[in-house]
Design a protein around this motif. Structure first.
Motif, short mmCIF file in Angstrom:
data_model
loop_
_atom_site.label_atom_id
_atom_site.label_comp_id
_atom_site.label_asym_id
_atom_site.label_seq_id
_atom_site.Cartn_x
_atom_site.Cartn_y
_atom_site.Cartn_z
N PHE A 72 -3.60 -4.43 3.17
CA PHE A 72 -3.89 -3.16 2.98
C PHE A 72 -3.69 -2.87 1.24
CE2 PHE A 72 -3.85 -2.37 7.53
CZ PHE A 72 -4.86 -1.49 7.82
N THR A 73 -4.61 -2.44 0.49
CA THR A 73 -4.20 -1.76 -0.62
C THR A 73 -4.13 -0.51 -0.63
OG1 THR A 73 -6.69 -1.83 -1.25
CG2 THR A 73 -5.54 -3.84 -1.80
N ARG A 74 -4.58 0.34 0.41
CA ARG A 74 -4.53 1.86 0.54
C ARG A 74 -4.43 1.94 2.13
NH1 ARG A 74 -7.63 5.77 1.93
NH2 ARG A 74 -9.36 4.43 1.88
N VAL A 75 -3.69 2.88 2.58
CA VAL A 75 -3.62 3.14 3.97
C VAL A 75 -3.24 4.69 4.51
CG1 VAL A 75 -1.48 2.14 4.71
CG2 VAL A 75 -3.12 2.25 6.34
N SER A 76 -3.62 5.17 5.53
CA SER A 76 -3.49 6.47 5.76
C SER A 76 -3.62 6.63 7.16
CB SER A 76 -4.37 7.62 5.18
OG SER A 76 -4.09 8.92 5.67
N PHE A 77 -2.57 7.37 7.77
CA PHE A 77 -2.47 7.42 9.21
C PHE A 77 -2.81 8.94 9.77
CE2 PHE A 77 0.49 4.05 8.22
CZ PHE A 77 -0.07 3.13 9.10
N ALA A 81 0.98 -1.17 -0.04
CA ALA A 81 0.15 0.32 0.01
C ALA A 81 0.81 1.15 -0.19
CB ALA A 81 -0.88 0.00 1.21
N GLY A 82 1.87 1.46 -0.70
CA GLY A 82 2.85 2.29 -0.91
C GLY A 82 3.86 2.71 0.36
#
Length: 413
Positions: free
Chosen positions: A265-270, A214-215
């Motif tokens: 996760f394919t995308r995640v932000s904190f 996820a980057g």
């Protein structure tokens, strides 16, 4: 390869959301006791994380487990893809009845009750949207074609909403933190916690390079049973290099083939999710069923109906955790080949006729006869957890092969 940095140095790097004085909350991590267990069973020499993916400082397996245990991610949002392949046959609709029964539900219960609805995660591929803001606000949405099921925890309120049927399930809880009684494992962190509980001296734990998930830059923790006879081949956990949060979990069977569980996760932000993410008001015309703090007693809903609650469904547990997951069971053996056994009190083999109904016919069609010093019985196999039901009503189950089940049953006699 960057020069070696201690795990403390790696962990000192701060991710997004560096706000001072943020409130203390329940950790999204494995129990600290796991670290002590792991220390006695894995090598302490740092392993090079040099798979050709992210160029990260080298780290030992012990340091990586400590990083997971110290992880204190409290705010996040993202998308998780989860695939589960236990190798179950097509059941022609019977799976809905079995899963509903395992969750303690019934045909006239609310379709929004999370303990029945989230059992869907035990098979197939699903997309989940997840968000969290501390221990008292979480949201998990199961995204389907043309519909969505959401489970929202906001303070003392827990809401389940099925957009397809326009039904709502509401309960309240006095407990802080995520209501584990209302849902099975769904995120990589959930699965990682259970896998790390199985780490003991029957387990090999190593660092298996690095990855991008996820980057995010991540280390890969590889868990392998040292015992033969288990259906677990290996478990791989991708751990965020900065936060220590598990980003991806993959369990492959000893028999080979596709993963039994693959959640990542394919995308995640904190960053902090918007407050509106956790706000919920039942839509106009929705049927609302009321429950109380995960209660198992029937509750009347606002439409005059009734819903029933029971034990939640669970996704498969690896190793000894599969055996220990059965309430009241005696555990035979150790580690990844441990087997849970209990007496059903139902002598005479599988249910048949009117009492057995669809279940008896289904079990009879997929079971395989077995015999030994224990007597006779039937083995029911998946790609991970297998079970032996003897003709005198005793059950043996675990993440082990058929031969290991028979051996355990023989030894118990």
């Amino acid at each position: 390869m960057a020069p070696y940095a201690s795990d403390d140095a790696v962990g000192a790097e701060r991710d997004e959301d560096p706000r001072p004085g943020r409130r203390k909350a329940a950790r999204y991590a494995v129990p600290v006791a796991v670290v002590g267990v792991a220390a006695a069973t894995i090598g302490l020499v740092p392993a090079l994380a040099d798979s050709g993916d992210p160029d990260l400082p080298r780290i030992s397996a012990q340091q990586l487990i400590e990083k997971i245990a110290r992880s204190d991610v409290q705010r996040l949002s993202g998308t998780v893809k989860i695939s589960t392949d236990l190798g179950l046959p097509e059941l022609g609709g019977l799976e809905d009845k079995l899963l509903s029964g395992a969750a303690g539900g019934s045909g006239d219960g609310s379709s929004a009750d999370p303990r029945a609805r989230l059992t869907e995660l035990v098979s197939g591929t699903h997309t989940l949207r997840v968000a969290a803001d501390g221990p008292d606000r979480q949201k998990l949405s199961l995204v389907e074609s043309g519909a969505e099921y959401s489970l929202i925890h906001d303070g003392k309120d827990v809401w389940g909403y099925d957009s397809k049927s326009n039904q709502v399930h509401h309960s309240t809880t006095a407990r802080s933190g995520r209501d584990r009684g209302a849902e099975p494992p769904a995120t990589p962190k959930d699965f990682a916690e259970q896998a790390l509980k199985s780490v003991d001296d029957t387990t090999s734990v190593t660092v298996d390079g690095t990855a991008q998930v996820a980057g995010r830059d991540a280390y890969k923790l590889l868990i392998r049973p040292r015992q033969s006879g288990t259906t677990v081949g290996a478990i791989s956990i991708a751990v965020d290099a900065r936060t220590g949060l598990p980003l991806k979990f993959t369990l492959t069977p000893s028999g080979g083939g596709a993963a039994v569980v693959d959640a990542g996760f394919t995308r995640v932000s904190f960053a902090e999710p918007a407050a509106s993410t956790f706000a919920f008001t039942p839509p106009k015309g929705a049927k609302v069923t009321e429950g109380t703090d995960g209660s198992a007693r029937p509750e009347h809903d606002r439409a005059g109906g009734t819903s029933r609650h029971g034990a939640p469904g669970h996704a498969p547990r690896p190793g000894g955790e599969a055996a220990r997951g059965l309430s009241g069971a005696e555990v035979l053996g150790k580690g990844w080949t441990s087997v849970a056994t209990f007496d059903t009190g139902a002598h005479g083999g599988l249910p048949t006729g009117a009492k057995g109904g669809d279940l008896g016919g289904f079990l009879g069609s997929i079971g395989e006869p077995a015999s030994g010093a224990f007597g006779k019985g039937t083995v029911f196999s998946t790609r991970l957890v297998n079970a032996l039901i003897t003709d005198d009503g005793r059950v043996y189950a675990g993440a082990v092969t058929k031969d290991a089940l028979v051996k355990a049953a023989d030894a118990a006699k």
